[in-house]
Each structure stands twice: as C-alpha cells, then as structure tokens.
Design an enzyme around this catalytic site. Structure first.
Site, PDB file in Angstrom:
ATOM      1  N   LYS A 159      -1.148 -11.061 -13.702  1.00  0.00           N
ATOM      2  CA  LYS A 159      -1.284 -12.256 -12.951  1.00  0.00           C
ATOM      3  C   LYS A 159      -2.436 -12.124 -11.998  1.00  0.00           C
ATOM      4  O   LYS A 159      -1.929 -11.717 -10.465  1.00  0.00           O
ATOM      5  CB  LYS A 159      -0.532 -12.469 -11.674  1.00  0.00           C
ATOM      6  CG  LYS A 159       0.690 -12.775 -13.112  1.00  0.00           C
ATOM      7  CD  LYS A 159       2.060 -13.480 -11.713  1.00  0.00           C
ATOM      8  CE  LYS A 159       1.519 -15.149 -11.642  1.00  0.00           C
ATOM      9  NZ  LYS A 159       1.511 -15.982 -12.737  1.00  0.00           N
TER      10      LYS A 159
ATOM     11  N   ARG B  56       6.127  -6.528 -13.110  1.00  0.00           N
ATOM     12  CA  ARG B  56       4.880  -6.737 -13.684  1.00  0.00           C
ATOM     13  C   ARG B  56       4.120  -6.724 -12.317  1.00  0.00           C
ATOM     14  O   ARG B  56       2.974  -6.521 -12.430  1.00  0.00           O
ATOM     15  CB  ARG B  56       5.076  -8.493 -13.819  1.00  0.00           C
ATOM     16  CG  ARG B  56       4.045  -9.231 -14.495  1.00  0.00           C
ATOM     17  CD  ARG B  56       4.178 -10.381 -15.094  1.00  0.00           C
ATOM     18  NE  ARG B  56       4.210 -11.479 -14.580  1.00  0.00           N
ATOM     19  CZ  ARG B  56       5.146 -12.261 -13.939  1.00  0.00           C
ATOM     20  NH1 ARG B  56       5.262 -12.799 -15.846  1.00  0.00           N
ATOM     21  NH2 ARG B  56       5.085 -13.357 -13.298  1.00  0.00           N
TER      22      ARG B  56
ATOM     23  N   GLU C   1      -2.496 -19.185 -24.548  1.00  0.00           N
ATOM     24  CA  GLU C   1      -1.349 -19.480 -23.403  1.00  0.00           C
ATOM     25  C   GLU C   1      -2.085 -20.898 -23.194  1.00  0.00           C
ATOM     26  O   GLU C   1      -3.467 -21.011 -22.979  1.00  0.00           O
ATOM     27  CB  GLU C   1      -1.157 -18.469 -22.723  1.00  0.00           C
ATOM     28  CG  GLU C   1      -2.129 -18.048 -21.497  1.00  0.00           C
ATOM     29  CD  GLU C   1      -1.384 -17.051 -20.422  1.00  0.00           C
ATOM     30  OE1 GLU C   1      -0.887 -17.441 -19.430  1.00  0.00           O
ATOM     31  OE2 GLU C   1      -2.158 -15.776 -21.368  1.00  0.00           O
TER      32      GLU C   1
END
Length: 409
Positions: free
Chosen positions: A256, A153, A292
């Site tokens: 992120k 990721r 989210e």
C-alpha cells in the site's frame, strides 16, 4: 479562546512559558492565537519538538472509561454518512530516527501536522498506509477485525520502501488507543463504522535520493458509511490505456505505497464523468488479464466456482479478500486463484469486489471498450451470502470461530 487540553495534563518543569508549550503542540490554526516573540523561545521550541515525543493529553483513556468528552455531546446524522472525512477528536503519533526502532507514541488532538519541505514523503513518496475499521455491536461493544494482518502488511511495505515499522504489538495497541480516544465517533450497528487510517511516512529533511532520516507513524480516524453510493449497483469500466502497476514481483503493486494511488486518478475521473463507479485495471505485461480496481480486489463466479486474480506482486493482498476466500472455502466452494482474462470475466455469472472500504459489493456491469457485460445482483447472489457472514463476524452477530475479531471495549 478555551485551551483544549484536559485539566489533568501533567505539569512540566521546563523553563519556557505556558504559551510556548501551547504553541508547540496545538495544531497551527489554533497555535496562531499564541505568540512567541523571542528567537530564544523559537529555538527552544524547535529543539523540544525534535527531541521529544508529543505528550499524551489523555489520562484515563486506556480502560475505555473516558474519551475526552461525553459521547452524547456530539450530534451526528448517522443516516447521512458517506465515505468522507469527518474530523474526530484525537490521533496517535509515534516517531523514530533512521536506524532506530519505534518506542512510545502519544495521543494528541486531531489537527494539522508540520513537515519540512524536503521531507521524504513529499519529495520521493516514501510512505505507506493501511485501512481498517472499528465496529459497534448490538450490545455496544467495539470490535476490530484482524488488525494484526494490517500490521504485518505494513511491515512488508515498510521493508520494501526501506523504512522502520512499528511491531505488530505496537501497531495494534496504537489502533486500540485511537479507537478508545474517539469511541463516541463509532456509529451504531448498521449505521456505519469508524475507519482508521494508519500512515507511515519518511518525515526527515533530506535533498538527495535516499531514505529519510526520521519516520512518523500516525493514525487518524473518521466515521464512514458505504464506499459506493449504492450497495450492489457498481458499474465498472475496464481501463485499457493506463496500468496500475508493473507486472512481476519487482514493483510496488503488492504493497500500500502512497505512490500507487494518484496515478489512477486520471482513469477514475474520466470513468466517473461517464457514469461509471470504478475502474478495473489490466496487467501491464499483456494487457489481457484483469488485476484489481482502483481500491479493491475483484472476484468472479461461474457455475458456483469462484475465481480471483492471484497474488503475484502486482495486486494488493487484501485482508477482506483473504477472509472471503476462507469463508467461501469453509462453505464448500472451490476458489481458484489464477490469471483471469477479460474474456473470462465478460462471460461470468456474477462479479463482486472486496476491500476494507467497499466490504463486499456486487458488480452490476463491466464495460470493456464497446462491450458491456451484466451480472447477477441482489439478495440471492453468492456475494451477498458471503457479505452477510463477513459483516456478521465483524459486528459480533455471527460467532467468530477463527478469532478474527479483537474487542476494544
């Protein structure tokens, strides 16, 4: 003042003094005790820092036999751990220049780092981070949970922000080294976990809007307890004024990026001031579908069917989210990944959130404008069933049939 380096530190045949060496590598609050007077020494230090990786100060760490100090030296109130920073002993640092690849990093004492005012991370937000945990088992082993997923990721995020990234092998090895160096900080089973924060930052000096000329990969860690103050008592407010990410695949909601989080502070601060635990964001295209929370994915349960927003570039592909979907599917539950309207959410039987920090936590209520929906909580919920299996695998109490865990020591 005692020098916090091991006596087995390799000798260096450089022409500058021992005080200069300490000045170069001690954190700034420690370095102030060592004075360097001549411009020659200052220039030498600058050259040394810009061309050399910081030296490892641990000699016998790789086999897990030593962590720099005796594990019994520290007295920690494990019962009082929250999700707050507790400075530990060591951090891992690795650097590379633009157009090159990361090579070898080092463990150094935990402390402040020095950055140019024009560093890419400070001026343009060129940075991403990860989060993962180390778990202590009943028989005193230490396990990691799917660290290669964090590495992959990070690579996706790095590619999006035009940064080099460590290989999967480098990432996992760096995480293992950091855990071993700080293993006395891994809480006992049931008392918490060791949270690890890998950072990838543009640290080179530049003024124009362009990728940094230098990059730093850094990992620090801290023992933590539960994220929300009370497990299973999460009360969420739906944010209908601000959005976390732009809709579609062109933004950075799915990685992120450090830039994703500060914009949520206004909403979170207001919500917590009004007694809520967290904020749930809606899609920016229609303002009708849930996405989210500030730092976790969300799931709904309706008549034993599980629903969760699909991964479409606007929400983070959580590793805990992915694992819970696999566990639920193995148990025979149907999991639908699709757009979910606010109205669907308000009529659900159960709701829960997932993430490295929150693990799996039931949501007690959601408030949308003036309407409040309450959900089933407690030991009989599906979320609690899934949480027990996940935590059991992470801590070695449940057989790991999927090879998700990696033993560090």
């Amino acid at each position: 003042m005692p020098v916090p380096f091991r006596s087995s530190l390799p000798s260096f045949s450089f022409s500058f003094s021992r005080s200069l060496f300490l000045f170069a590598f001690l954190p700034r609050y420690q370095a102030s005790y060592y004075k360097v007077s001549s411009s020659f020494h200052i220039n030498t230090r600058r050259t040394f820092l810009s061309t050399m990786a910081p030296p490892s100060i641990l000699e016998n760490i790789k086999d897990g036999t030593e962590s720099g100090r005796d594990e019994n030296d520290v007295e920690i109130n494990w019962e009082g751990l929250g999700f707050n920073l507790t400075p530990t002993d060591y951090m891992f640092v690795m650097k590379c220049a633009k157009g090159e690849k990361f090579s070898k990093g080092s463990l150094i004492r935990y402390g402040n780092i020095e950055l140019s005012p024009s560093a890419g991370i400070l001026n343009y937000g060129q940075g991403i981070f990860e989060g993962l945990k180390a778990y202590r088992t009943e028989d005193d082993r230490i396990l990691l949970f799917r660290p290669e997923e964090n590495a992959l990721r990070m690579k996706i995020g790095a590619d999006r922000l035009c940064m080099p990234s460590p290989s999967v092998e480098q990432f996992v090895d760096a995480v293992k080294q950091t855990v071993l160096a700080n293993k006395r900080w891994v809480p006992p089973l049931g008392k918490g976990t060791l949270y690890l924060r890998p950072l990838l930052m543009g640290t080179g000096a530049a003024l124009g809007v362009a990728p940094s000329t230098e990059y730093t990969f850094l990992i620090y860690c801290s023992p933590v307890g539960i994220y929300h103050k009370v497990q299973g008592a999460v009360n969420i407010k739906v944010e209908d004024k601000f959005h976390r990410a732009i809709s579609g695949t062109g933004g950075t909601g799915g990685i992120k990026s450090v830039t994703n989080y500060a914009p949520t502070y206004t909403s979170i601060t207001e919500a917590k001031a009004n007694g809520f635990s967290d904020v749930l964001f809606l899609d920016s295209a229609t303002g009708k579908n849930i996405e989210e929370a500030s730092a976790c994915n969300v799931f709904l349960v309706k008549e034993n069917v599980i629903f969760t927003p699909e991964i479409d570039g606007t929400i983070l592909p959580g590793i805990t989210r992915k694992s819970i979907i696999d566990i639920a599917t193995d148990l025979g539950y149907k999991v639908n990944q699709r757009s979910i309207s606010v109205e669907e959410m308000m009529s659900a039987d159960e709701m829960f959130c997932t993430g490295t920090a929150v693990v799996v936590n039931s949501v007690a209520s959601v408030t949308y404008k003036e309407t409040r929906a309450e959900y089933k909580t407690g030991p009989e919920t599906l979320s609690e069933k899934l949480r027990k299996i996940l935590v059991g695998i992470q801590t070695g109490c449940v057989e790991d049939k999927k090879s998700w865990t990696l033993q560090v020591v």
